[in-house]
Write an enzyme that holds these catalytic residues in place. Structure first.
Site, PDB file in Angstrom:
ATOM      1  N   TYR A 110      -3.751  29.210  32.839  1.00 40.78           N
ATOM      2  CA  TYR A 110      -2.298  29.108  32.683  1.00 40.78           C
ATOM      3  C   TYR A 110      -1.759  30.271  31.855  1.00 40.78           C
ATOM      4  CZ  TYR A 110      -2.298  24.281  34.398  1.00 40.78           C
ATOM      5  OH  TYR A 110      -2.418  23.157  35.167  1.00 40.78           O
ATOM      6  N   LYS A 117     -13.284   5.622   7.237  1.00 42.39           N
ATOM      7  CA  LYS A 117     -11.927   5.438   7.762  1.00 42.39           C
ATOM      8  C   LYS A 117     -11.770   6.236   9.058  1.00 42.39           C
ATOM      9  CE  LYS A 117     -10.287   9.191   4.779  1.00 42.39           C
ATOM     10  NZ  LYS A 117      -9.581   9.506   3.526  1.00 42.39           N
TER      11      LYS A 117
HETATM   12  C1  LIG Z   1     -10.663  10.048   2.720  1.00 39.62           C
HETATM   13  C2  LIG Z   1     -10.905   9.748   1.322  1.00 39.62           C
HETATM   14  C3  LIG Z   1     -12.084  10.174   0.685  1.00 39.62           C
HETATM   15  C4  LIG Z   1     -13.116  11.036   1.362  1.00 39.62           C
HETATM   16  O1  LIG Z   1     -12.650  12.369   1.438  1.00 39.62           O
HETATM   17  P1  LIG Z   1     -13.608  13.550   1.949  1.00 39.62           P
HETATM   18  O2  LIG Z   1     -12.885  14.786   1.630  1.00 39.62           O
HETATM   19  O3  LIG Z   1     -13.766  13.347   3.423  1.00 39.62           O
HETATM   20  O4  LIG Z   1     -14.888  13.387   1.223  1.00 39.62           O
HETATM   21  C5  LIG Z   1     -12.284   9.801  -0.629  1.00 39.62           C
HETATM   22  N1  LIG Z   1     -11.372   9.061  -1.288  1.00 39.62           N
HETATM   23  C6  LIG Z   1     -10.220   8.651  -0.727  1.00 39.62           C
HETATM   24  C7  LIG Z   1      -9.253   7.849  -1.502  1.00 39.62           C
HETATM   25  C8  LIG Z   1      -9.948   8.988   0.587  1.00 39.62           C
HETATM   26  O5  LIG Z   1      -8.804   8.571   1.160  1.00 39.62           O
END
Ligand SMILES: *Cc1c(COP(=O)(O)O)cnc(C)c1O
Length: 371
Positions: free
Chosen positions: A259, A35
């Site tokens: 800055y 994702k």
């Molecule tokens: C993002 C996600 C994961 C993976 O999580 P990590 O901590 O990056 O391993 C697993 N299951 C769901 C439902 C997620 O949304």
């Protein structure tokens, strides 16, 4: 010549980290979670390294289309299911499996016209209270889904809120076991932290499931830094952010940098100006004080940032790297040319964040290449 900043995505490190995740649970199948454009790495750039997974899990339909366009014929799971009725048409067309976490999604399925029934993952809210059916509504949701001709096999899943910390997974696991007792179907429980912390040789039996869902470990960051570093877990960094020194300043004691003049040189010192700023995804909150700057590698030698991070530039202390001049290599995180590693988790923590956020924030203007 173009601006010298670049991101390198290490394919061998992806393969290594995927194997590391599998090791925790040799009988389980692996959803490679890609994702958010593969946590900022780019779906197209990680595909080679992760095609050994059993499926790809993501949120956006457009990302699912990209995975199919790469030639992937295996399972793809939409981790939040569909957002509106017409998304189901694309699920049918691209053969996507999808999570069902609320009754509205069952309503949509019930009126969906499809030739092939859909494989769904029914999600239990076992205590995190984000998405999913409460335990007392879970069985009814399963029964309703099971009666739909649009639905093929139903798998069961939940998501842990505290796999990375002292609270752990026991309560949520017990809730899951109770709610799913006697229900058929494959199970999917574990994110990265659960895989590393709760699926060791002792805990493996407890958290056994058919599909694990590693995300951040695949990219070589630690889900529970600073308790454990990525190196502690045997992970290799996948993203390297590199740039070069594009300016040098010789400061006298009392001169300021950047800055707000937040850094004042306590003694004469040489400063390197680096082509990287917050518009590249570097955290503006990263400290650059006398007492504590953010770590950075110059020619593979560890030093620190000084002064504020600006949009396109940041400044580093060259005292530990006296031979570094214009054009010297600067590694903001990942692996330097000489092999030295600076963990993204450590850089993120200095700026009050976590490795996850930093990798996802890599800006589109940074050219990235597979290495
Ligand atoms: C993002 C996600 C994961 C993976 O999580 P990590 O901590 O990056 O391993 C697993 N299951 C769901 C439902 C997620 O949304």
């Amino acid at each position: 010549m173009s601006r010298p900043i670049q991101a390198l995505i290490h394919t061998e490190a992806l393969r290594h980290n995927l194997a590391r995740a599998r090791q925790s649970s040799p009988d389980a199948r692996v959803w490679a979670v890609v994702k958010a454009n593969a946590y900022g790495h780019g779906i197209e750039r990680v595909y080679d390294g992760l095609r050994g997974a059993d499926g790809f899990a993501l949120l956006d339909l457009s990302e699912a289309e990209r995975v199919r366009a790469l030639g992937w014929r295996g399972p793809i799971l939409l981790l939040e299911g569909v957002f509106e009725q017409r998304d189901l048409e694309l699920c049918s067309r691209l053969d996507l499996w999808h999570v069902v976490h609320c009754s509205e999604q069952i309503d949509m399925l019930a009126v969906h016209k499809t030739h092939a029934p859909h494989r769904v993952f029914l999600k239990l809210n076992s205590g995190m209270n984000r998405l999913g059916f409460k335990p007392d509504a879970f069985r009814a949701a399963w029964t309703r889904l099971n009666a739909l001709p649009q639905v093929d096999e139903i798998s069961l899943m939940t998501h842990f809120s505290d796999a990375d910390g002292p609270i752990g997974v026991a309560r949520q696991l017990a809730a899951f076991n109770t709610a799913t007792q006697d229900l058929p179907g494959e199970r999917s429980l574990s994110n990265s932290a659960a895989i590393l912390r709760h699926m060791g040789p002792q805990a493996a039996a407890q958290l056994r499931s058919d599909w694990i869902r590693p995300g951040v470990v695949l990219y070589g960051a630690s889900p529970d830094y600073p308790e454990h570093s990525a190196a502690d877990w045997g992970l290799l960094p996948v993203m390297t952010l590199r740039s070069r020194i594009v300016g040098i300043q010789q400061l006298q004691a009392g001169d300021s940098v950047g800055y707000g003049s937040t850094f004042i040189a306590p003694q004469p010192m040489r400063i390197g100006v680096v082509a990287c700023g917050y518009a590249d995804g570097y955290l503006r909150a990263s400290p650059g004080t006398v007492a504590q700057g953010t770590p950075v590698l110059v020619d593979g030698v560890r030093t620190r940032t000084v002064g504020r991070v600006s949009m396109d530039l940041l400044t580093v202390d060259l005292t530990p790297a006296p031979t570094a001049g214009m054009g010297a290599e600067v590694t903001l995180w990942g692996q330097a040319g000489n092999g030295a590693v600076l963990s993204i988790d450590e850089v993120a923590r200095a700026g009050g964040s976590i490795g996850y956020e930093l990798m996802c924030a890599l800006a589109a203007r940074v050219p990235a290449t597979q290495a």
